[in-house]
Design a protein around this motif. Structure first.
Motif: not given
Length: 121
Positions: A112-116, A34-36
């Motif tokens: 949610a952390t990754a998207i912004r 998830e944390l690309v």
């Protein structure tokens, strides 16, 4: 477990109690999926995920529980309802019983952390 002296996450995972290793490996796998664009590092003796040099997510095997550190206050606020009833400090979700871990919640927090970008506490 005291702060690890491992130089990488693979080394860290070999040090954790065997009964927690599978769960911690699963959390790591979810972080990597998830944390690309984040860097996987060891920070403060635990696996951490940094973006632009700032740590946003970390996890650790503690003596009595597994800690999942969510350093983004905006994500915590967005998930306030789902985090209600969880054993949560300012930025630490304490996972006391491995069989009760809500992996869907953890994955959603990671997404949610990754998207912004957001403020880190």
């Amino acid at each position: 477990m005291a702060q690890s002296k491992a130089s990488n996450v693979d080394g860290y995972l070999t040090e954790v109690p065997e009964e927690r290793r599978a769960v911690l490996t699963k959390i790591r796998q979810m972080c990597r999926e998830e944390l690309v664009g984040f860097d996987e590092v060891m920070a403060y003796g635990m696996p951490a995920y940094e973006r632009n040099g700032a740590c946003e997510i970390a996890f650790a095997s503690q003596k009595q529980y597994i800690s999942f550190y969510l350093m983004r206050s905006d994500v915590r606020e967005a998930f306030e309802e789902r985090l209600a009833g969880q054993d949560m400090g300012k930025g630490c979700l304490r996972l006391r019983r491995t069989e009760n871990i809500d992996f869907d919640l953890l994955r959603d927090l990671l997404k949610a952390t990754a998207i912004r970008l957001g403020k880190i506490c």
